[in-house]
Design a protein around this motif. Structure first.
Motif, short mmCIF file in Angstrom:
data_model
loop_
_atom_site.label_atom_id
_atom_site.label_comp_id
_atom_site.label_asym_id
_atom_site.label_seq_id
_atom_site.Cartn_x
_atom_site.Cartn_y
_atom_site.Cartn_z
N ALA A 190 0.83 -1.21 0.00
CA ALA A 190 0.00 0.00 0.00
C ALA A 190 0.87 1.26 0.00
CB ALA A 190 -0.94 -0.02 1.21
N GLY A 191 1.94 1.24 0.78
CA GLY A 191 2.79 2.44 0.88
C GLY A 191 3.45 2.80 -0.44
N THR A 192 4.00 1.80 -1.13
CA THR A 192 4.69 2.11 -2.39
C THR A 192 3.71 2.58 -3.46
OG1 THR A 192 4.57 -0.24 -3.03
CG2 THR A 192 6.61 0.51 -2.04
N ARG A 193 2.48 2.04 -3.47
CA ARG A 193 1.50 2.48 -4.47
C ARG A 193 0.97 3.87 -4.14
NH1 ARG A 193 1.78 1.70 -9.05
NH2 ARG A 193 -0.34 1.29 -9.69
N LEU A 194 0.78 4.13 -2.85
CA LEU A 194 0.31 5.46 -2.45
C LEU A 194 1.36 6.51 -2.80
CD1 LEU A 194 -2.19 6.57 -1.00
CD2 LEU A 194 -0.92 6.43 1.16
N ALA A 195 2.62 6.16 -2.62
CA ALA A 195 3.71 7.10 -2.89
C ALA A 195 4.16 7.05 -4.35
CB ALA A 195 4.90 6.78 -1.97
N ASN A 196 3.58 6.15 -5.14
CA ASN A 196 3.96 5.97 -6.54
C ASN A 196 5.42 5.61 -6.73
OD1 ASN A 196 1.63 6.28 -8.16
ND2 ASN A 196 1.62 8.47 -7.70
N GLY A 197 5.97 4.81 -5.82
CA GLY A 197 7.35 4.38 -6.06
C GLY A 197 7.99 3.76 -4.84
N CYS A 198 9.05 2.98 -5.10
CA CYS A 198 9.75 2.33 -4.00
C CYS A 198 11.25 2.60 -4.10
CB CYS A 198 9.45 0.83 -4.01
SG CYS A 198 9.89 -0.01 -5.54
N THR A 199 12.05 1.64 -3.67
CA THR A 199 13.50 1.80 -3.67
C THR A 199 14.06 1.93 -5.09
OG1 THR A 199 13.12 -0.26 -2.48
CG2 THR A 199 15.00 1.02 -1.82
N SER A 200 13.45 1.20 -6.05
CA SER A 200 13.95 1.28 -7.42
C SER A 200 13.43 2.52 -8.15
CB SER A 200 13.61 0.01 -8.20
OG SER A 200 12.27 -0.39 -7.99
N GLY A 201 12.13 2.77 -8.07
CA GLY A 201 11.55 3.91 -8.78
C GLY A 201 11.97 5.25 -8.21
N HIS A 202 11.63 5.48 -6.93
CA HIS A 202 12.01 6.76 -6.29
C HIS A 202 13.50 6.80 -5.98
CE1 HIS A 202 8.27 8.79 -6.02
NE2 HIS A 202 7.69 7.96 -5.18
N GLY A 203 14.03 5.68 -5.47
CA GLY A 203 15.43 5.66 -5.05
C GLY A 203 16.38 5.73 -6.24
#
Lengths: 141, 143
Positions: free
Chosen positions: A92-105
């Motif tokens: 839920a967190g990565t979809r709400l933020a539209n990204g995770c370690t690979s996308g945002h990071g």
């Protein structure tokens, strides 16, 4: 192991090269949560095959490399609450933020994206506080 | 060609996650745990990954992707409520389990049953997010 940081660097360069291929060849951002999430909620319907083939590569290469290592211990928790709560929060967190370690990071920071940098600061802070709290104060992980 | 490059990119991503040790939850939690026996590996992975990506971004302006189409438009630089809240939730889950979405998928073949439980919970969290967005917008005025 003393060589861990070298393998970290080698692995990082491979990950970044994968991201560079996905960007320059296909014109897409290599964000794991976005690629998976688009399949889950239907927003990536038009590029479903491309997403599935990407994920097939993510799964297949470790299968090919595994025999070279013999065994890999992932030290994963076997506490159902920890794993299920962790999975729900990551999903839920990565979809709400539209990204995770690979996308945002990886992809965000490398283009000096303010959103990527802010997201990375918050997930690292939250991760650090969580580990300290649940490991040193509560002794759960 | 698009599918071939997608497989190549995914393969490089999976291989990188595997050899770097990022599917080992102890290494991830060891990096986050600044009060424990600190493990610096994750910083080398991040740094190593950012180098080729930073070079790749320099080729984007004025060009098109190899297989055609367009590069992703420059997204808004606005720091939103959902960005901060979502990243905080993600970080908490990442710290708890030691897994993020990439390694969660890369480790499915060898991680054992708890990696599958994590993956199913992660997919459920992703499936619930559209609903969560609506609820949040009702609860707090967006941005």
């Amino acid at each position: 192991m003393e060589q861990d940081w070298i393998w970290g660097l080698v692995g990082g360069l491979l990950i970044g090269t994968g991201g560079a291929v996905y960007l320059l060849a296909n014109g897409r951002i290599m964000g794991a949560s976005g690629i998976i999430g688009g399949l889950v909620d239907g927003t990536g319907r038009n590029s479903a095959t491309e997403r599935l083939i990407f994920l097939a590569g993510v799964i297949l290469l470790p299968i090919l490399l595994y025999p070279l290592y013999g065994s890999v211990d992932t030290h994963v928790s076997s506490n159902p609450l920890v794993i299920i709560a962790g999975g729900l929060l990551v999903g839920a967190g990565t979809r709400l933020a539209n990204g995770c370690t690979s996308g945002h990071g990886v992809c965000g920071i490398s283009r000096f994206s303010l959103r990527g940098i802010v997201a990375t600061v918050f997930y690292i802070l939250a991760g650090g506080i969580t580990v300290v709290l649940f490991r040193h104060l509560l002794g759960v992980i | 060609m698009r599918l071939l490059f997608a497989f190549l990119a995914g393969g490089l991503f999976g291989a990188g996650l595997f050899v770097s040790g990022m599917t080992d939850t102890a290494k991830v939690q060891g990096w986050l745990d600044v009060f424990g026996d600190w493990d610096p590996t994750l910083a080398f992975v991040m740094g190593g990954a950012i180098i080729p990506m930073a070079i790749a971004w320099r080729f984007v302006p004025g060009r098109r992707p190899l297989v055609g189409g367009d590069f992703p438009a420059q997204v808004s630089s606005q720091v939103s409520r959902n960005l901060v809240l979502g990243s905080t939730m993600f970080g908490a889950g990442w710290g708890l389990a030691g897994l993020c979405p990439g390694p969660a998928i890369a480790s499915l073949s060898y991680g054992g049953v708890w990696h599958w439980v994590f993956a199913v919970a992660m997919l459920a969290g992703m499936a619930l997010t559209p609903l969560l967005r609506v609820k949040l917008d009702r609860l707090i005025v967006a941005d």
